[in-house]
Design an enzyme around this catalytic site. Structure first.
Site, mmCIF file in Angstrom:
data_model
loop_
_atom_site.group_PDB
_atom_site.id
_atom_site.type_symbol
_atom_site.label_atom_id
_atom_site.label_comp_id
_atom_site.label_asym_id
_atom_site.label_seq_id
_atom_site.Cartn_x
_atom_site.Cartn_y
_atom_site.Cartn_z
ATOM 1 C CG ASP A 156 -1.985 -1.096 1.162
ATOM 2 O OD1 ASP A 156 -1.860 -1.985 0.299
ATOM 3 O OD2 ASP A 156 -2.906 -1.075 1.988
ATOM 4 C CG ASP A 179 -3.393 -4.934 -3.173
ATOM 5 O OD1 ASP A 179 -3.344 -5.482 -4.289
ATOM 6 O OD2 ASP A 179 -4.067 -5.383 -2.225
#
Length: 330
Positions: A156, A179
């Site tokens: 992230d 991600d």
């Protein structure tokens, strides 16, 4: 009435002159206006509508940073891309002194709520490592612009949080694991390098609202890294209406032939929009891609431009590129 108008004009001229001459410089050695970045951000008035540039001298600034709502039109300018580093080490799940655990958003090293924010020649980092989800940058505000910046982290790394906000990234380096680019914003990435680190699975996790026509657009970007061969997906849908498109990008062999993941939900195959146009490199495998992703033709790819994707905002227009009224560089 004429006297009041004259007074107003004099006040306006004075304010404009102040804005044009005001300098905000951050330097750890005390040679600037402030020694910390947060102190400089705190000096931006709420409701600001005059461009303010904050020049940050070389140094590693370990600070938890926040630019609040209504602190608009702020530009951060680093003295040196590799030597001007804004870093913190929070992560999702870390327990604070009050006993509460941080969420992913709260763990971000830098949170930007204000609109019309821009940054150049800066490194944004979260040094928590693999401890948990740990954004280096979290952006809520509209019309955020990053040029020649680095975003360092693991999971992230870059959280484009804003619900449909417009964000632009040019000549940037973004690294991470799973991600490492995620969120609900409409974000345009141009001539950027995406570096996939080991122990990751997916580059993007868009959560585009179903009411927004564009999510992530990557144009002329390069996907590289030191992760194992065929270990990464280009993207997966965090929310069902996720939208991610790669245009004329160069993909290394790190990318899986299938290209895209549906995150274990069959409905996502119908609702998500994942597409490519003229991908090249060993990771470009159009015939092996998932059947529910798309390969665009030239006419379809031409539809992706600033006017359409960014809803009329051109981040490279003369207005967007104009020097700030506050010239901070000494």
């Amino acid at each position: 009435m004429k006297k009041l108008l004259l007074v107003w004009l004099l006040l306006y001229s004075s304010c404009l002159a102040f804005a044009q001459t005001k300098q905000i410089i951050v330097a750890q050695d005390g040679s600037g206006t402030y020694t910390t970045v947060q102190a400089a951000l705190d000096a931006v008035p709420k409701g600001n509508d005059v461009p303010i540039t904050i020049f940050i001298k070389k140094g590693t600034y370990k600070e938890k940073l926040n630019l609040a709502k209504k602190q608009n039109f702020v530009k951060l300018l680093g003295e040196d891309l590799n030597a001007t580093i804004l870093v913190y080490d929070d992560y999702n799940g870390r327990q604070t002194e009050s006993g509460e655990k941080l969420g992913t958003s709260e763990a971000a090293s830098f949170r930007v709520f204000g609109n019309n924010f821009s940054a150049e020649n800066l490194t944004f980092q979260n040094s928590a490592g693999l401890a948990g989800q740990a954004p280096a940058m979290w952006v809520y505000g509209d019309k955020a612009r990053f040029v020649n910046c680095r975003f360092l982290g693991f999971r992230d790394t870059l959280y484009t949080y804003g619900y449909g906000s417009r964000q632009f990234y040019k000549n940037c380096y973004i690294e991470g694991t799973t991600d490492f680019i995620l969120g609900a914003a409409t974000a345009w990435f141009e001539d950027c390098t995406l570096f996939c680190k080991p122990k990751g699975t997916c580059i993007t996790a868009a959560s585009t609202p179903d009411s927004i026509g564009f999510g992530y657009v990557f144009q002329r970007c390069k996907i590289v890294g030191d992760a194992p061969e065929e270990s990464y997906f280009l993207g997966r849908p965090w929310k069902p209406a996720a939208k991610t498109v790669f245009l004329s990008c160069e993909l290394s062999n790190i990318i899986k032939p299938k290209g895209w993941d549906h995150w274990g939900k069959e409905d996502n195959k119908q609702e998500a929009f994942f597409a490519e146009f003229k991908s090249k490199g060993p990771g470009a495998s159009p015939k092996a891609r998932t059947t529910w992703s798309r390969q665009l033709n030239a006419d379809q790819a031409a539809f992706y431009n600033y006017e359409t994707a960014l809803r009329g905002w051109n981040p490279l227009s003369e207005e967007a590129l104009a020097p700030s009224l506050s010239t901070a560089k000494p």
